[in-house]
Design a protein around this motif. Structure first.
Motif, PDB file in Angstrom:
ATOM      1  N   THR A   4       5.081  -8.732  14.151  1.00 20.29           N
ATOM      2  CA  THR A   4       5.753 -10.148  14.520  1.00 20.29           C
ATOM      3  C   THR A   4       6.464 -10.052  15.586  1.00 20.29           C
ATOM      4  O   THR A   4       7.169  -9.107  16.200  1.00 20.29           O
ATOM      5  CB  THR A   4       6.896 -10.894  13.501  1.00 20.29           C
ATOM      6  OG1 THR A   4       7.718  -9.896  13.188  1.00 20.29           O
ATOM      7  CG2 THR A   4       5.650 -11.114  12.018  1.00 20.29           C
ATOM      8  N   CYS A   5       6.627 -11.430  16.451  1.00 23.65           N
ATOM      9  CA  CYS A   5       7.262 -11.479  17.587  1.00 23.65           C
ATOM     10  C   CYS A   5       8.833 -11.130  17.357  1.00 23.65           C
ATOM     11  O   CYS A   5       9.471 -11.649  16.309  1.00 23.65           O
ATOM     12  CB  CYS A   5       7.210 -12.847  18.279  1.00 23.65           C
ATOM     13  SG  CYS A   5       8.118 -13.057  19.749  1.00 23.65           S
ATOM     14  N   GLN A   6       9.621 -10.512  18.262  1.00 27.93           N
ATOM     15  CA  GLN A   6      11.114 -10.005  17.983  1.00 27.93           C
ATOM     16  C   GLN A   6      11.914 -11.380  18.329  1.00 27.93           C
ATOM     17  O   GLN A   6      13.252 -11.266  17.970  1.00 27.93           O
ATOM     18  CB  GLN A   6      11.335  -8.949  19.073  1.00 27.93           C
ATOM     19  CG  GLN A   6      10.589  -7.604  18.757  1.00 27.93           C
ATOM     20  CD  GLN A   6      10.362  -6.969  20.006  1.00 27.93           C
ATOM     21  OE1 GLN A   6      10.910  -7.191  20.996  1.00 27.93           O
ATOM     22  NE2 GLN A   6       9.596  -5.815  19.934  1.00 27.93           N
ATOM     23  N   ARG A   7      11.430 -12.541  18.902  1.00 27.43           N
ATOM     24  CA  ARG A   7      12.308 -13.657  19.135  1.00 27.43           C
ATOM     25  C   ARG A   7      11.820 -14.640  18.431  1.00 27.43           C
ATOM     26  O   ARG A   7      12.613 -15.307  17.453  1.00 27.43           O
ATOM     27  CB  ARG A   7      11.982 -14.114  20.872  1.00 27.43           C
ATOM     28  CG  ARG A   7      12.869 -15.527  20.938  1.00 27.43           C
ATOM     29  CD  ARG A   7      12.277 -16.137  22.071  1.00 27.43           C
ATOM     30  NE  ARG A   7      12.846 -15.434  23.372  1.00 27.43           N
ATOM     31  CZ  ARG A   7      12.116 -15.577  24.570  1.00 27.43           C
ATOM     32  NH1 ARG A   7      11.254 -16.751  24.644  1.00 27.43           N
ATOM     33  NH2 ARG A   7      12.663 -14.900  25.709  1.00 27.43           N
ATOM     34  N   LEU A  12       1.614 -11.272  15.636  1.00 31.29           N
ATOM     35  CA  LEU A  12       1.006 -10.756  16.755  1.00 31.29           C
ATOM     36  C   LEU A  12      -0.221  -9.934  16.286  1.00 31.29           C
ATOM     37  O   LEU A  12      -0.390  -9.498  15.267  1.00 31.29           O
ATOM     38  CB  LEU A  12       1.818  -9.997  17.291  1.00 31.29           C
ATOM     39  CG  LEU A  12       3.290 -10.672  18.003  1.00 31.29           C
ATOM     40  CD1 LEU A  12       4.213  -9.549  18.568  1.00 31.29           C
ATOM     41  CD2 LEU A  12       3.031 -11.423  19.147  1.00 31.29           C
ATOM     42  N   ASP A  16      -1.444  -7.281  21.399  1.00 33.92           N
ATOM     43  CA  ASP A  16      -0.490  -8.019  22.208  1.00 33.92           C
ATOM     44  C   ASP A  16       0.597  -7.308  22.675  1.00 33.92           C
ATOM     45  O   ASP A  16       1.408  -6.750  22.194  1.00 33.92           O
ATOM     46  CB  ASP A  16      -0.089  -8.984  21.195  1.00 33.92           C
ATOM     47  CG  ASP A  16      -1.168 -10.251  21.016  1.00 33.92           C
ATOM     48  OD1 ASP A  16      -0.971 -10.978  19.918  1.00 33.92           O
ATOM     49  OD2 ASP A  16      -1.962 -10.129  21.623  1.00 33.92           O
ATOM     50  N   TYR A  18       2.387  -9.589  24.995  1.00 32.70           N
ATOM     51  CA  TYR A  18       3.333 -10.589  25.129  1.00 32.70           C
ATOM     52  C   TYR A  18       2.975 -11.550  24.054  1.00 32.70           C
ATOM     53  O   TYR A  18       1.879 -11.727  23.436  1.00 32.70           O
ATOM     54  CB  TYR A  18       3.007 -11.349  26.520  1.00 32.70           C
ATOM     55  CG  TYR A  18       3.128 -10.697  27.720  1.00 32.70           C
ATOM     56  CD1 TYR A  18       2.359  -9.603  28.401  1.00 32.70           C
ATOM     57  CD2 TYR A  18       4.522 -10.974  28.324  1.00 32.70           C
ATOM     58  CE1 TYR A  18       2.562  -9.210  29.357  1.00 32.70           C
ATOM     59  CE2 TYR A  18       4.885 -10.181  29.526  1.00 32.70           C
ATOM     60  CZ  TYR A  18       3.926  -9.146  30.103  1.00 32.70           C
ATOM     61  OH  TYR A  18       4.006  -8.574  31.226  1.00 32.70           O
ATOM     62  N   CYS A  19       4.071 -12.177  23.544  1.00 33.34           N
ATOM     63  CA  CYS A  19       3.804 -13.003  22.446  1.00 33.34           C
ATOM     64  C   CYS A  19       3.035 -14.253  22.643  1.00 33.34           C
ATOM     65  O   CYS A  19       3.474 -14.815  24.042  1.00 33.34           O
ATOM     66  CB  CYS A  19       5.309 -13.689  22.028  1.00 33.34           C
ATOM     67  SG  CYS A  19       5.123 -14.796  20.614  1.00 33.34           S
ATOM     68  N   GLN A  26       6.610  -7.340  24.292  1.00 41.09           N
ATOM     69  CA  GLN A  26       7.143  -7.012  23.166  1.00 41.09           C
ATOM     70  C   GLN A  26       7.375  -5.699  23.412  1.00 41.09           C
ATOM     71  O   GLN A  26       6.777  -4.789  24.433  1.00 41.09           O
ATOM     72  CB  GLN A  26       5.723  -7.146  22.231  1.00 41.09           C
ATOM     73  CG  GLN A  26       5.414  -8.385  21.693  1.00 41.09           C
ATOM     74  CD  GLN A  26       6.591  -9.142  21.205  1.00 41.09           C
ATOM     75  OE1 GLN A  26       7.247  -8.896  20.241  1.00 41.09           O
ATOM     76  NE2 GLN A  26       7.068 -10.332  21.767  1.00 41.09           N
TER      77      GLN A  26
END
Length: 236
Positions: A4-7, A12, A16, A18-19, A26
């Motif tokens: 999952t995206c960190q923000r 994802l 990936d 980039y989100c 990432q």
């Protein structure tokens, strides 16, 4: 385990970088590439989810700020007035943020970190310029014996200000006797060495405050427009 995206915590795919939702790069870690082949030091490691966005490496920040603050402080002494000095300091902070980003290999940094780098740059640069100017003023007065010319210029400016103050008070309806008494008292106070020294120190402090504020604004803008990533374009 699903990545999952960190923000924004959107799902994802495995490849990936980039989100696709918010565009955040990432954080990835490869044991084979942790140490560069050239033998240099690996880039600094940041905990997952931060990527140095809100963290600051003070050693690198001080180096970048010092490298740009010194020439900026010297340029503030060049002819052109205080307005140009504000732009010199803001530009130095923008450049310091860009240099810091390259030194730390951070994907992007927040505007708050940029403002703190700008604060360091502004403090170093402004006080360097003020100290050099103060030493120069002392040398002109005591080493080159130009104190009379400095005092004459000071008294001329004070008299102009007192005359303006007197006209404004008379126009506001104050009696002539009260205005004359007030101006005489004010003139006696301003003519004292303590008042003169206080006005010079206060002027230096005000100039330093403006330079620091411009440096902080430049650092924040530099972080916002030079380091923060753009959302990658989708290829159809």
């Amino acid at each position: 385990m699903e990545a999952t995206c960190q923000r924004c915590h959107e799902s994802l795919r495995e490849d990936d970088r980039y989100c696709p939702s918010c565009g955040l790069p990432q954080l990835t870690f490869s044991p084979e590439s942790a140490t560069p082949a050239t033998g240099g030091e690996p880039p600094p490691f940041y905990p997952p989810g931060s990527q140095g966005v809100h963290n600051i490496v003070w050693r690198d920040a001080m180096k970048a700020s010092l490298l740009l603050a010194i020439p900026a402080g010297l340029m503030c002494l060049a002819p052109g007035g205080s307005l140009l000095s504000l732009f010199w300091m803001a530009g130095a902070a923008v450049w310091a943020v860009s240099l810091y980003s390259k030194r730390t290999h951070v994907a992007w940094i927040s505007s708050g970190v940029g403002a703190r780098i700008g604060l360091i740059t502004g403090l170093i640069g402004s006080w360097l310029a003020i100290c050099i100017h103060a030493v120069g003023l002392w040398m002109v007065r005591f080493q080159f014996h130009e104190g009379g010319q400095i005092d004459s210029l000071w008294n001329s400016q004070i008299q102009n200000w007192l005359q303006l103050e007197q006209r404004l008070l008379l126009q506001s309806g104050e009696s002539s006797a009260d205005v004359t008494s007030y101006i005489h008292m004010l003139s006696g106070f301003i003519s004292t060495p303590e008042a003169r020294a206080g006005s010079i120190v206060g002027g230096y402090a005000l100039i330093a405050a403006f330079l620091v504020l411009m440096a902080m604004a430049g650092g924040a803008l530099g972080a916002r427009f030079l380091t923060q990533p753009r959302r990658p374009r989708s290829i159809s």
